[in-house]
Design a protein around this motif. Structure first.
Motif, PDB file in Angstrom:
ATOM      1  N   ASP A  58       0.847  -1.183   0.000  1.00  0.00           N
ATOM      2  CA  ASP A  58       0.000   0.000   0.000  1.00  0.00           C
ATOM      3  C   ASP A  58       0.895   1.251   0.000  1.00  0.00           C
ATOM      4  O   ASP A  58       1.897   1.295   0.717  1.00  0.00           O
ATOM      5  CB  ASP A  58      -0.870  -0.020   1.256  1.00  0.00           C
ATOM      6  N   PRO A  59       0.546   2.269  -0.792  1.00  0.00           N
ATOM      7  CA  PRO A  59       1.388   3.482  -0.782  1.00  0.00           C
ATOM      8  C   PRO A  59       1.442   4.163   0.586  1.00  0.00           C
ATOM      9  O   PRO A  59       2.339   4.975   0.832  1.00  0.00           O
ATOM     10  CB  PRO A  59       0.742   4.402  -1.831  1.00  0.00           C
ATOM     11  N   ALA A  60       0.513   3.825   1.472  1.00  0.00           N
ATOM     12  CA  ALA A  60       0.539   4.413   2.819  1.00  0.00           C
ATOM     13  C   ALA A  60       1.317   3.540   3.800  1.00  0.00           C
ATOM     14  O   ALA A  60       1.388   3.861   4.991  1.00  0.00           O
ATOM     15  CB  ALA A  60      -0.882   4.624   3.329  1.00  0.00           C
ATOM     16  N   ILE A  63       6.635   1.887   6.123  1.00  0.00           N
ATOM     17  CA  ILE A  63       8.022   1.884   5.625  1.00  0.00           C
ATOM     18  C   ILE A  63       8.306   3.081   4.711  1.00  0.00           C
ATOM     19  O   ILE A  63       9.383   3.670   4.763  1.00  0.00           O
ATOM     20  CB  ILE A  63       8.350   0.552   4.881  1.00  0.00           C
ATOM     21  N   HIS A  65       7.010   6.052   4.732  1.00  0.00           N
ATOM     22  CA  HIS A  65       6.859   7.374   5.336  1.00  0.00           C
ATOM     23  C   HIS A  65       7.738   7.560   6.570  1.00  0.00           C
ATOM     24  O   HIS A  65       8.357   8.600   6.739  1.00  0.00           O
ATOM     25  CB  HIS A  65       5.390   7.620   5.663  1.00  0.00           C
ATOM     26  N   TYR A  66       7.783   6.530   7.422  1.00  0.00           N
ATOM     27  CA  TYR A  66       8.472   6.705   8.693  1.00  0.00           C
ATOM     28  C   TYR A  66       9.652   5.752   8.878  1.00  0.00           C
ATOM     29  O   TYR A  66      10.195   5.655   9.974  1.00  0.00           O
ATOM     30  CB  TYR A  66       7.462   6.620   9.846  1.00  0.00           C
ATOM     31  N   GLU A 146       2.011  -1.763   7.551  1.00  0.00           N
ATOM     32  CA  GLU A 146       0.653  -1.269   7.816  1.00  0.00           C
ATOM     33  C   GLU A 146       0.402   0.050   7.082  1.00  0.00           C
ATOM     34  O   GLU A 146       1.232   0.948   7.141  1.00  0.00           O
ATOM     35  CB  GLU A 146       0.454  -1.062   9.327  1.00  0.00           C
ATOM     36  N   PRO A 147      -0.740   0.158   6.396  1.00  0.00           N
ATOM     37  CA  PRO A 147      -1.042   1.423   5.711  1.00  0.00           C
ATOM     38  C   PRO A 147      -1.633   2.419   6.694  1.00  0.00           C
ATOM     39  O   PRO A 147      -2.822   2.367   7.002  1.00  0.00           O
ATOM     40  CB  PRO A 147      -2.070   1.032   4.646  1.00  0.00           C
ATOM     41  N   TYR A 148      -0.809   3.308   7.222  1.00  0.00           N
ATOM     42  CA  TYR A 148      -1.268   4.224   8.268  1.00  0.00           C
ATOM     43  C   TYR A 148      -0.295   5.388   8.358  1.00  0.00           C
ATOM     44  O   TYR A 148       0.907   5.185   8.526  1.00  0.00           O
ATOM     45  CB  TYR A 148      -1.350   3.469   9.599  1.00  0.00           C
ATOM     46  N   LEU A 149      -0.799   6.604   8.284  1.00  0.00           N
ATOM     47  CA  LEU A 149       0.077   7.772   8.301  1.00  0.00           C
ATOM     48  C   LEU A 149       0.319   8.349   9.698  1.00  0.00           C
ATOM     49  O   LEU A 149       0.961   9.388   9.832  1.00  0.00           O
ATOM     50  CB  LEU A 149      -0.449   8.861   7.362  1.00  0.00           C
ATOM     51  N   GLY A 150      -0.200   7.703  10.727  1.00  0.00           N
ATOM     52  CA  GLY A 150       0.116   8.149  12.087  1.00  0.00           C
ATOM     53  C   GLY A 150       1.569   7.807  12.396  1.00  0.00           C
ATOM     54  O   GLY A 150       2.056   6.766  11.970  1.00  0.00           O
ATOM     55  N   VAL A 151       2.265   8.692  13.138  1.00  0.00           N
ATOM     56  CA  VAL A 151       3.659   8.386  13.494  1.00  0.00           C
ATOM     57  C   VAL A 151       3.638   7.448  14.700  1.00  0.00           C
ATOM     58  O   VAL A 151       3.612   7.872  15.855  1.00  0.00           O
ATOM     59  CB  VAL A 151       4.465   9.659  13.807  1.00  0.00           C
ATOM     60  N   THR A 152       3.611   6.153  14.416  1.00  0.00           N
ATOM     61  CA  THR A 152       3.496   5.158  15.476  1.00  0.00           C
ATOM     62  C   THR A 152       4.006   3.832  14.933  1.00  0.00           C
ATOM     63  O   THR A 152       4.114   3.660  13.721  1.00  0.00           O
ATOM     64  CB  THR A 152       2.019   5.074  15.932  1.00  0.00           C
ATOM     65  N   ALA A 153       4.353   2.916  15.831  1.00  0.00           N
ATOM     66  CA  ALA A 153       4.859   1.619  15.379  1.00  0.00           C
ATOM     67  C   ALA A 153       3.769   0.880  14.609  1.00  0.00           C
ATOM     68  O   ALA A 153       2.602   0.881  14.991  1.00  0.00           O
ATOM     69  CB  ALA A 153       5.323   0.803  16.567  1.00  0.00           C
TER      70      ALA A 153
END
Ligand SMILES: Cc1ncc(COP(=O)(O)O)c(C=O)c1O
Ligand SMILES: Cc1ncc(COP(=O)(O)O)c(C=O)c1O
Lengths: 357, 357
Positions: A58-60, A63, A65-66, A146-153
């Motif tokens: 997934d583009p989100a 890996i 982003h963060y 995981e596709p998720y833009l929150g800054v979290t593990a």
């Protein structure tokens, strides 16, 4: 976990294997790869060996982003007798788990990961090149999917192992390189991620490396991020100096990566009854030793080159030529011994070699 | 480049749009995304809007191993009159290019990137939620895609823009949070990548964030990596303090990310004739101001929350409660003004709003 079976799905078409003189480093990959998934709550599952293929993410995926990811690098060597050797692979699996801990990523069963690695190598055994100095580079890595833009593990991960046949690091024999002492850019700092093998450290290093290359140097010598005084690593290798008969290497201080090669060299030197110390070393001290004619050798250490002799440092515009720019005796002896153990031509007093069969 | 046409391939099936109370942050994505490729020598090419879909990447792609990537974060807001507003988007494109420079990545044509962003938003316009406080989060990012395990800048990249409708950051109204002053982990250091919006900085921050959450705090206050004395940022936001009537924020020192919200707040405060200074601020100074009863307000600033008031710091075990744990007057006024400009309910004296049409 350790007795989970690995599903095997063999590739229908085999790629053509390269000539040993066209190998290079990290550009060619074998026919298969290992994969395993992780989902929070369920744990690691679905271990499988599949044809080498693109990853679909997934583009989100975190890996992208963060940068939540860790990796390892080790090699398989084929002996004259056709045996396949790994060199202290358990060390790499341990370090992978230490890196994961720093990056808030789940632990792997180290034995199982090693077992997976062995099975993969057996399947792609024919890819291990046999010309002198060549080997099969092994890249285990874990990415947050995981596709998720929150800054979290991430709650989802993928563990992969890919294999790349690599050429000899020294096509024209082991030879020294020129190193720029880096006074501006910083690779890692205490409290950061320097002790972990994680992507961000390498991203941070690209700029200094680029500048050094433009100036005609092959790598940079990294100083500590706090006082820019103490020596940490060279390029992506650990570093050793021979000063007036004593061998010194920077102590693990919380921002240096603990190299398997570094550790092996310290053990070898002790075994040879040579004086070796791990301590803080300032660039000033190296400069003084150089001026006093006591800087006898300097070399980088890592899985790729094993030993990379340093022929010259440039520091604030001054050139420090070491051992007339030639490979030192100790550097050569360490290189020959370590590669000898790896390729099975030298005795292995520490039981470092793990045979794949 | 700027007049290159963007190919458009619309999705055949549209996903169901979520209810505005189920939005959350960064989990739901719209029907389309923007993509463009880069190859060294050829430059950026093939700009296209395509259905939101997985990326297919070689497992050896540099992004997975060495984290060569940069990103941005901004929002689109829909006004009562149905107009779509962006807030200073050119600032994000400029910062993206600055980040790319630090990471040895190619520059984008900023105008063209903004044009691409606008076209994408127009196509997915119906996804912009309209309930109070909701918006469309925009994530432009560039990843290194060359399959190569050498530690070097990639020769291939992909630029993408994805869109995520997001809920109100403050469902129950703006409210203060508790912050742990971080004394062990470091986010960034001078000479590192702190001024760039790049993955590794966020990967490095996860551990401290995890520890803070376990202790019941929502974020950490980052101190400088060198002396662990001077304040840098809070979570992934910039930070401001109101001390005895004066508003202070850490000066951009080479390891702090230059926030668009931070810059806008400084301009607004000057416009209001309030005293605002950018300078070094130590945690000791904050502690003294607190003890003297002069620490009037503290707040984080960033695109996600706009203003995030700080109700309490914990530092070496001591709780510093600010403004009785309530949102301060200035924090509230800044929040109302900035969000008012963004949603078009307040005048826009600086011409910050860019309309998408
Ligand atoms: C930053 C860094 N330092 C040192 C090393 C040397 O470690 P090893 O000897 O385990 O290859 C590596 C990896 O090769 C590295 O990436
Ligand atoms: C580390 C960090 N600092 C500060 C900010 C605030 O920047 P901006 O106001 O542009 O959102 C961000 C991004 O949101 C960030 O990631």
């Amino acid at each position: 976990m350790a007795d989970q079976t690995i599903k095997i799905n063999l590739s229908e078409s085999k790629k053509q294997k390269p000539q040993s003189d066209q190998l290079g480093f990290g550009k060619i990959f074998t026919d298969h790869m290992f994969m395993m998934d992780y989902i929070e709550g369920k744990g690691w599952h679905d271990p499988r060996i599949v044809p080498f293929q693109p990853l679909s993410l997934d583009p989100a995926a975190i890996i992208f982003h963060y940068g939540q990811t860790v990796f390892e690098g080790l090699k398989a060597y084929v002996t004259k007798a056709g045996e396949v050797h790994l060199f202290r692979p358990e060390k790499n699996m341990q370090r992978l788990n230490r890196s994961s801990d720093r990056l808030c990523m789940p632990q792997l069963d180290e034995e199982f990961a090693l077992e997976a690695l062995k099975q993969l190598i057996i399947i792609d055994k024919d890819w291990i090149p046999s010309a002198p100095g060549t080997s099969l580079y092994i890249r285990p890595f874990i990415i947050a999917t995981e596709p998720y833009l929150g800054v979290t593990a991430s709650k989802h991960y993928q563990f992969l192992i890919i294999l790349s046949p690599v050429g000899s690091y020294y096509k024209e024999g082991i030879h020294p390189v020129k190193i720029l002492v880096e006074n501006e850019y910083v690779r890692a700092v205490t409290g950061g991620t320097g002790t972990a093998k994680t992507a961000g450290n390498y991203a941070a290093s690209l700029k200094a490396q680029e500048v050094a290359e433009e100036k005609g140097y092959s790598q940079v010598l990294w100083l500590d991020g706090i006082e820019k005084k103490y020596i940490e690593e060279v390029g992506s290798m650990n570093v050793f100096f021979k000063i007036n008969g004593e061998i010194v290497t920077p102590a693990l201080n919380g921002s240096i990566l603990e190299g398997v090669t570094r550790n092996s060299i310290i053990q070898l030197l002790k075994h040879w009854n040579l004086p070796v110390v791990e301590r803080k070393i300032s660039m000033d001290e190296i400069y003084q030793a150089y001026k006093n004619g006591q800087l006898e050798e300097a070399f980088g250490t890592g899985t790729a080159a094993i030993i990379s002799p340093i022929g010259e440092f440039i520091w604030h515009g001054e050139e420090l030529v070491i051992n007339n720019g030639k490979t030192g005796e100790l550097s050569k002896k360490l290189y020959d011994t370590l590669t000898g153990i790896q390729y099975g031509t030298e005795p292995d007093p520490f039981g470092w070699v793990v045979k794949v069969q």
